[in-house]
Design an enzyme around this catalytic site. Structure first.
Site, PDB file in Angstrom:
ATOM      1  N   ASP A 107      10.279  11.600  17.874  1.00 55.65           N
ATOM      2  CA  ASP A 107       9.975  12.966  17.476  1.00 55.65           C
ATOM      3  C   ASP A 107      10.388  13.946  18.559  1.00 55.65           C
ATOM      4  OD1 ASP A 107       7.986  14.287  15.245  1.00 55.65           O
ATOM      5  OD2 ASP A 107       8.115  15.435  17.099  1.00 55.65           O
ATOM      6  N   GLU A 113       0.820  -1.210   0.000  1.00 56.96           N
ATOM      7  CA  GLU A 113       0.000   0.000   0.000  1.00 56.96           C
ATOM      8  C   GLU A 113       0.854   1.259   0.000  1.00 56.96           C
ATOM      9  OE1 GLU A 113      -2.615   0.710   3.337  1.00 56.96           O
ATOM     10  OE2 GLU A 113      -3.233   2.642   2.502  1.00 56.96           O
ATOM     11  N   ASP A 165       9.656   5.477  15.450  1.00 57.99           N
ATOM     12  CA  ASP A 165       9.470   6.902  15.211  1.00 57.99           C
ATOM     13  C   ASP A 165       9.846   7.658  16.487  1.00 57.99           C
ATOM     14  OD1 ASP A 165       8.634   9.433  14.654  1.00 57.99           O
ATOM     15  OD2 ASP A 165       6.516   8.954  14.389  1.00 57.99           O
TER      16      ASP A 165
END
Ligand SMILES: [Zn+2]
Lengths: 479, 518
Positions: free
Chosen positions: A170, A102, A168
């Protein structure tokens, strides 16, 4: 997670129906099905002129880095689709690893287009050039073609199968520790937090879990992503992803939960090693560069982390620091150690407990603050490497984990500058027929080169793995 | 909660032939059970009556349902073991060889059959399979831990699990690391290393023991987990789960072919239907009496009936003019459960994010609110009218919030001082005795008990009244397990307390309709 942080895609693991991703819109499928072909004569003179003007505008006034013309030129000339395809496909001919994968596009009007898939890397490129998405994201490989998902009779016919294990980190989550910048800003001083995160996670993924193909990518503003691409990692189910994320996650609790690191002793080998790795960073970043505890409000937080048995010590320190506002963070940190040694007015303080608390504090201030929700589910979408961050114009380039400390987010190429670099190069060399790929004419070159090497190493391992598999099958056939 | 709605199906005494219907090649004979515990590798082969088929399955189902309730109530492993053991003795006894019970073989046969019947019933959807595997593993874990030590070892040995033992040399080489893992809580380094060298270690792929890796109870190196002997039960349970999941997967693929015996289908359907999901407890379609359709303006006034979790969210939203994604989701579906319509919800959120521009709001937040109401999104989302309000169970089993977030159940997520501060300032609980009891509840991880305690304290007068005057029965005063139930009960009680004029509890005037049209 930059711009997608507030969309909360990380918290849903229900496959096709996470809120942020199922975005309202537009029957793009209709447009898409009529293949867009080569409708875009690459460099019409008039278009060239328009682009020049746009570049000038983008530089002069409020930058619109994701302007359709700029994005089109970027996808046409600079985005390394060839290597992206090889990265995701794991073999020379298109396989399901790529064709059932995808992709999700964020279009110019902010519409969000999910469940895109492509028979070849070139068709992905064509759609990017025709739709000029401001960025696109990569999801899992599904059990059937994402474009045909509506044909699936039940959920088991269309479900995520494999996907790189991703992490991830941040800068958002470090805001309470930073004194140099706030909000979206980032400088090389606070980037140190992400350097620490890369070093700790990369070491653990390699030494503990034995993964080798880990791609670190700058998110374009103030975060980093890791893509663990080893086949074993791609095949992990969600419960194992949750386990590995839990292993890595240390800080527990939200803003109201007080001390966020409370670990048993002796420290687990992973934490022991991480602590050792982080201690020098702690001295440099927290005590010196950020000088986090200079301000009394932050120093109060430090005091609140001391163990309950240190109540007398806490009061003594509070008074000492109030009477001397010029004390630096480092001096305050040393005060804790010194006063504890002196016995701080005859209190019976457990020095060992205090030592452990200080270790906990080092970890609370330096240990990676992961967005673990991103790692837990296969169907989480993550921005593709080499996309352009719409706010900064910077390209999401890979980061060499061995040189993480040298990485400077403020030195990462900006899309508009890159396009100008091509022009300058062509003006200089004047050789239109040259076979030199466009990215080699720009400062993107080393990053693409790094990515290419990464992909080549991955491919080599994949072929060895597949060959071995074939041999195994061959042997068992003899029975 | 699980409905124990097991209607009897007319027993047909024609025996059900496992052998012919499913496992044609299996040997047709009564199996002999040497061990109390069972990995359920071989399917049963002898015939049983339909009556037995149903009865045994229902007994086992009761146990699994109770087990699920225990997880829901955050009981510790010891508490759960204690509680379930009594029920097992009654419904599904399974004794050790050493008990010399005369019914050993019968018990084991029942255990064996009932497991396989439920396997059939619960292999129809991925959700049911996952739940069944989880609960069966929990049951297996309890039985394994409570087994006679010698018999347990004999059982484990009989499994012939291929574990690689860690040799003396490697143990010595890694003594420091292994020692740290083995003796968390024991602080003598030398003793720890010695213990590590003497311990029986096995080396397995880390993926075989994810739960030990997650909680860092093993040493992990180059993809291998070093598991100490004391965690062996975890390994065995892990192996049990893995095999069961694989078997369920196979069964689900074979299912269509198994439906031939139409006497079974209704029983199997009935079994799986009675295993309803515990999360569907609050329906937002039932309006709260006397509340009507609240508006965005009324939320402030209504917030005095909120449980702590939602009160904190409301306060954070008012203070910061924003709320992170998880918090928004939790709070928004709660308000939806109150009966706040979509236009009112959009008005509410738009105004609450007072420092956010219209553009930003529309881009980043609006869609999520509409999604939660089922106004947008995939077919499934629209059909379900969006997201259901989250139950206490959901809030208690979700991951803890991380820095910058405030969602979840505060009884679980807040540090002690912050919890007490919130109870005093935000809920108005000042009674030191209540606070001490809450502290105790929280210490034992009984978060919902703490929340119910606070509710009862804050509504003591009204509860007394409805009890004394016989207005409400026990059912209406059952333990609260859903934030929306908390609200509803609080709202109704305060209204009754005020003599109950409809709408009397809301003092806010309605402003002109200010709907935000899409
Ligand atoms: Zn900075």
């Amino acid at each position: 997670m930059d711009s997608s942080a507030e969309s909360g895609d990380g918290s849903s693991s229900q496959g096709s129906s996470s809120p942020a991703h199922e975005v309202e819109k537009i029957k793009m499928n209709d447009i898409m099905d009529e293949e867009s072909d080569d409708e875009f004569p690459s460099s019409m003179p008039s278009e060239q002129v328009a682009l020049q003007q746009k570049l000038a505008t983008a530089k002069a006034i409020s930058p619109r880095y994701s302007d359709p013309d700029i994005m089109r030129a970027f996808y046409q000339r600079l985005y390394p689709f060839r290597f992206l395809f090889r990265w995701l496909n794991h073999s020379p001919k298109p396989s399901k690893d790529f064709t059932f994968r995808e992709f999700a596009f964020t279009l110019q009007n902010d519409a969000y287009l999910r469940f895109q898939s492509f028979p070849t890397g070139d068709l992905l490129r064509k759609q990017c050039i025709s739709m000029t998405p401001t960025r696109f994201e990569i999801g899992p490989v599904y059990s059937s073609n994402p474009r045909d998902r509506k044909l699936a009779k039940n959920t088991s016919e269309f479900k995520p199968l494999t996907r790189e294990l991703v992490f991830d980190v941040d800068m958002d989550d470090y805001d309470s520790l930073r004194t140099c910048c706030q909000g979206a800003k980032v400088c090389s001083k606070c980037w140190a937090f992400l350097t620490m995160a890369i070093q700790v996670l990369d070491t653990s993924l390699r030494d503990d879990f034995g993964y080798e193909h880990i791609l670190w990518v700058y998110s374009g503003r103030r975060g980093v992503h890791a893509w663990v691409c080893d086949r074993k990692a791609r095949e992990l189910d969600d419960s194992k992803r949750k386990a590995i994320a839990g292993y890595m996650e240390l800080l527990k609790g939200g803003d109201q939960s007080g001390k966020k690191v409370n670990i048993k002793r002796p420290l687990h080998p992973h934490l022991q090693r991480s602590l050792k790795l982080l201690e020098p960073h702690f001295g440099k970043t927290i005590l010196t560069e950020q000088d986090t505890w200079r301000h009394s409000s932050k120093a109060d937080h430090l005091l609140s982390l001391l163990p309950p048995s240190a109540a007398t010590l806490r009061i003594a320190l509070q008074e000492a620091w109030a009477s001397d506002p010029s004390r630096t963070g480092r001096q305050k940190w040393d005060d804790i150690t010194d006063l504890a040694k002196k016995g701080a007015g005859g209190l019976d303080l457990d020095t060992k407990a205090l030592h452990h608390t200080q270790q906990d504090i080092v970890l609370e201030y330096t240990y990676p603050r992961l967005d673990a929700a991103v790692s837990r589910a296969r169907n989480h979408l993550l921005k593709a490497p080499f996309c352009v961050h719409p706010g900064t114009g910077r390209v999401c380039v890979p980061i060499d984990p061995d040189k993480a400390a040298e990485f400077d987010p403020t030195g990462v190429p900006v899309v508009t500058e890159l396009l100008e670099e091509i022009d300058r190069w062509e003006a200089g060399e004047g050789d239109e027929e040259s076979k030199v790929p466009d990215w080699d004419k720009t400062s993107l070159k080393p990053y693409v080169g790094f990515f290419k090497d990464f992909v080549t190493r991955l491919e080599k391992d994949e072929t060895v793995g597949k060959k071995r598999e074939r041999e195994d099958v061959g042997e068992s056939m003899e029975f | 909660m699980i409905r124990h709605d097991y209607n009897r199906i007319d027993p047909k005494r024609r025996p059900y032939d496992f052998k012919k219907k499913q496992f044609a090649q299996a040997e047709y004979k009564q199996q002999d059970y040497a061990h109390r515990l069972n990995f359920y590798t071989l399917p049963p082969t002898a015939e049983i009556t339909l009556e037995q088929f149903e009865e045994w399955a229902i007994q086992r189902l009761k146990i699994l349902a109770e087990l699920e309730t225990c997880t829901f109530r955050n009981k510790t492993f010891e508490e759960t073991t204690d509680y379930i053991s009594k029920l097992l003795e009654k419904h599904l006894p399974l004794h050790a060889n050493s008990s010399r019970s005369t019914t050993l073989q019968d018990e084991r046969r029942r255990d064996h059959y009932s497991h396989f019947i439920l396997r059939l019933a619960f292999s129809r959807s991925a959700d049911l399979r996952a739940r069944f595997a989880r609960l069966e593993s929990a049951l297996f874990r309890i039985r394994l831990r409570t087994d006679d030590t010698r018999e347990r070892q004999a059982f484990i040995d009989s499994l012939d699990l291929q574990w690689e033992k860690v040799g003396v040399e490697e143990r010595r080489e890694l003594a420091a690391e292994l020692g740290a893992v083995l003796t968390q809580g024991l602080n003598n380094k030398r003793a720890a290393q010695q213990a590590a060298e003497e311990e029986m270690w096995v080396k397995v792929d880390w993926e075989q023991v994810p739960e030990l890796v997650e909680s860092r109870r093993v040493f992990v190196k180059k993809g291998k987990a070093y598991v100490p002997g004391k965690e062996q039960t975890s390994l065995v349970v892990g192996e049990f789960t893995r095999r069961l999941e694989a078997a369920l997967d196979l069964t689900s693929k074979a299912l269509p072919g198994l439906d031939e015996d139409d006497r079974l289908t209704p029983i199997l359907n009935h079994l799986s239907n009675s295993f309803t999901t515990p999360d569907a407890a609050y329906s937002s379609d039932t309006p709260v009496d006397g509340l009507g359709a609240p508006t965005a303006d009324q939320v402030d006034a209504l917030s005095k009936h909120f449980p702590l979790c939602m009160k904190e969210m409301h306060i954070a939203l008012r203070r910061d003019a924003k709320l992170k994604y998880d918090g928004r989701e939790q709070y928004s579906v709660f308000l939806k459960g109150l009966g706040l319509s979509l236009p009112e919800a959009l008005t509410f959120w738009r105004r609450s994010f007072r420092t956010t521009t219209d553009d930003d709001f529309n881009k980043n937040y609006r869609y999520n609110v509409r999604w939660q109401y089922g106004d947008v999104g995939g077919d499934a989302n629209r059909r379900a009218h969006g997201r259901a309000p989250k139950s206490c169970q959901r809030l208690l089993t979700e991951p803890l919030p991380k820095p910058g977030q405030t969602h979840g159940c505060p009884y679980r997520t807040y540090a002690r001082e912050n919890l007490e501060r919130a109870l005093k300032d935000d809920m108005g609980v000042r009674d030191p005795q209540v606070l001490a009891q809450v502290r105790d509840d929280v210490g034992r991880q009984r978060y919902h008990v703490a929340c119910n305690r606070v509710f009862e304290h804050l509504h003591a007068r009204e509860i007394k009244k409805v009890k004394d005057e016989n207005i409400w029965g026990a059912a209406e005063l059952d333990t609260i397990l859903h934030p929306n139930t908390y609200f509803k009960r609080s709202f109704l009680l305060k209204q009754l307390g005020q003599g109950g004029g409809s709408g009397a509890a809301i003092e806010v005037k309605r402003e002109q309709d200010e709907t935000m049209v899409d």
